[in-house]
Write an enzyme that holds these catalytic residues in place. Structure first.
Site, PDB file in Angstrom:
ATOM      1  N   LYS A 229      28.415  -0.357  37.198  1.00 31.97           N
ATOM      2  CA  LYS A 229      28.659   0.152  38.541  1.00 31.97           C
ATOM      3  C   LYS A 229      29.946  -0.429  39.102  1.00 31.97           C
ATOM      4  O   LYS A 229      30.141  -1.631  38.975  1.00 31.97           O
ATOM      5  CB  LYS A 229      27.476  -0.251  39.414  1.00 31.97           C
ATOM      6  CG  LYS A 229      27.574   0.172  40.835  1.00 31.97           C
ATOM      7  CD  LYS A 229      26.349  -0.282  41.573  1.00 31.97           C
ATOM      8  CE  LYS A 229      26.564   0.052  43.041  1.00 31.97           C
ATOM      9  NZ  LYS A 229      25.692  -0.682  43.890  1.00 31.97           N
TER      10      LYS A 229
ATOM     11  N   LYS B 221      28.081  -5.259  37.643  1.00 34.25           N
ATOM     12  CA  LYS B 221      28.362  -4.681  38.959  1.00 34.25           C
ATOM     13  C   LYS B 221      29.598  -5.352  39.530  1.00 34.25           C
ATOM     14  O   LYS B 221      29.649  -6.574  39.663  1.00 34.25           O
ATOM     15  CB  LYS B 221      27.159  -4.883  39.871  1.00 34.25           C
ATOM     16  CG  LYS B 221      27.399  -4.393  41.283  1.00 34.25           C
ATOM     17  CD  LYS B 221      26.128  -4.390  42.106  1.00 34.25           C
ATOM     18  CE  LYS B 221      26.432  -3.957  43.525  1.00 34.25           C
ATOM     19  NZ  LYS B 221      25.223  -3.954  44.359  1.00 34.25           N
TER      20      LYS B 221
END
Ligand code: PBG
Length: 334
Positions: free
Chosen positions: A257, A203
């Site tokens: 992400k 992330k």
């Protein structure tokens, strides 16, 4: 795989296979199915409420009493999982984010409502403190530092509260070191052997989360940035180390992400680990497309489907996307 040598023009004419619709369908390499879609849903207080999110045209926060119906709609469309995110009123935000541990918080109540409705859909819950802290960070903050090990204890408690509410998939999104292992150990110990973990493994500290922070009300609160725990967008190898650790600690599935700007990472993760691999088409990606659509600069349906098939081509097994219901309807010609 390298392209094999082939005959030159005119023996090879690439356009032959593209000439008719049936032929294009026949040679198509990837398909988007409703089973590839995970639908993130924002929750708010009150009853029978839908509150539009200005930065995300077409996305509302909904009250808990509307969640079961929405889950039913998702199941009907063939969407396998919904992800729940809370908008926490200012009065319930604290320095330590203790509302995350309240078994009657929005996420837990919504989870119970969906599970009681028995519509045959999975519930995914984020583990991180940012919707609940008055400083907007994912962990405990002390003297300007996000504490790692102290935060782990709270995240474990949050995961257990969610598991008790019936959550099927715990999704740690906080990027603290060691959180997947700590949560997996606690789930085993407390008898939640079958609760899945989808780790937000790679992330990035991204500008594309902006609209989400408005949606959960953490934008105004956020002091500073998240670069001491989320990844540097300039790094690729580091993502593989993050994913390797989360798998070793007990993740069942991994996620990259944001989505479209990181398709190279999706591809590398899938090829390296052969794990169920997901990508999150985040709020900023949604809003970019919708903003252009509102100005008449992009054709909505085509842009949405093209953006989603790109994830499949990159190797993703599924996508968290705010377009989920719209894309599902397009796929099913509804
Ligand atoms: C919370 C969390 C964030 C997102 C999902 N979980 C925001 C952040 O890390 O600041 C972003 C989702 C989106 O932008 O759509 N840790």
């Amino acid at each position: 795989m390298k392209a094999k040598p082939q005959a030159h023009f005119p023996a090879t004419r690439m356009r032959r296979n593209r000439r008719t619709a049936w032929s294009r369908r026949m040679v198509q390499e990837h398909t988007l199915s409703t089973a590839d879609l995970i639908w993130p849903i924002f929750l708010t207080d009150g009853t029978n409420r839908r509150v539009p999110i200005a930065a995300m045209p077409g996305v509302d926060r909904i009250s808990v009493d509307l969640v079961a119906e929405t889950a039913g709609e998702a199941a009907h469309l063939g969407i396998p999982v919904i992800a729940l995110f809370p908008y926490t009123e200012e009065g319930r935000k604290t320095e330590d984010g203790r509302e995350a541990l309240n078994p009657d918080n929005l996420v837990c109540r919504a989870t119970r409502a969906v599970k009681e409705a028995k519509v045959g859909i999975g519930v995914l819950c984020d583990v991180a403190l940012d919707p609940y802290t008055n400083h907007g960070h994912d962990g405990l903050l002390k003297d300007g530092t996000i504490l790692n090990d102290e935060t782990l204890e709270v995240l474990v408690a949050q995961a257990l509260v969610q598991a008790r509410a019936g959550c099927d998939i715990i999704a740690p999104s906080d990027m603290m070191d060691g959180r997947v292992g700590a949560i997996r150990t606690a789930l085993e110990r407390e008898g939640f052997r079958d609760v899945q973990i989808m780790a937000y493994a790679a992330k990035y500290a991204s500008a594309f989360y902006g609209p989400f922070r408005e949606a959960v009300g953490s934008a105004k609160a956020l002091k500073g940035d998240k670069r001491t725990y989320q990844m540097d967008p300039a790094n690729g190898d580091e993502a593989l180390r993050e994913v390797a650790l989360d798998i070793a600690e007990g993740a069942d599935m991994v996620m990259v992400k944001p989505g479209l700007p990181y398709l190279d990472i999706v591809r590398r993760v899938k090829e390296t680990f052969a794990m169920p691999t997901f990508a999150y088409q985040v709020s900023g990606e949604y809003s970019m497309i919708m903003a252009a659509v509102e100005r008449g600069w992009l054709e909505a349906d085509r842009a949405i489907i093209e953006s989603l098939i790109a994830f499949k081509r990159a190797g993703a097994d599924g996508v968290l996307t705010y377009f989920a219901p719209r894309a599902a309807k397009l796929i099913r010609n509804l």
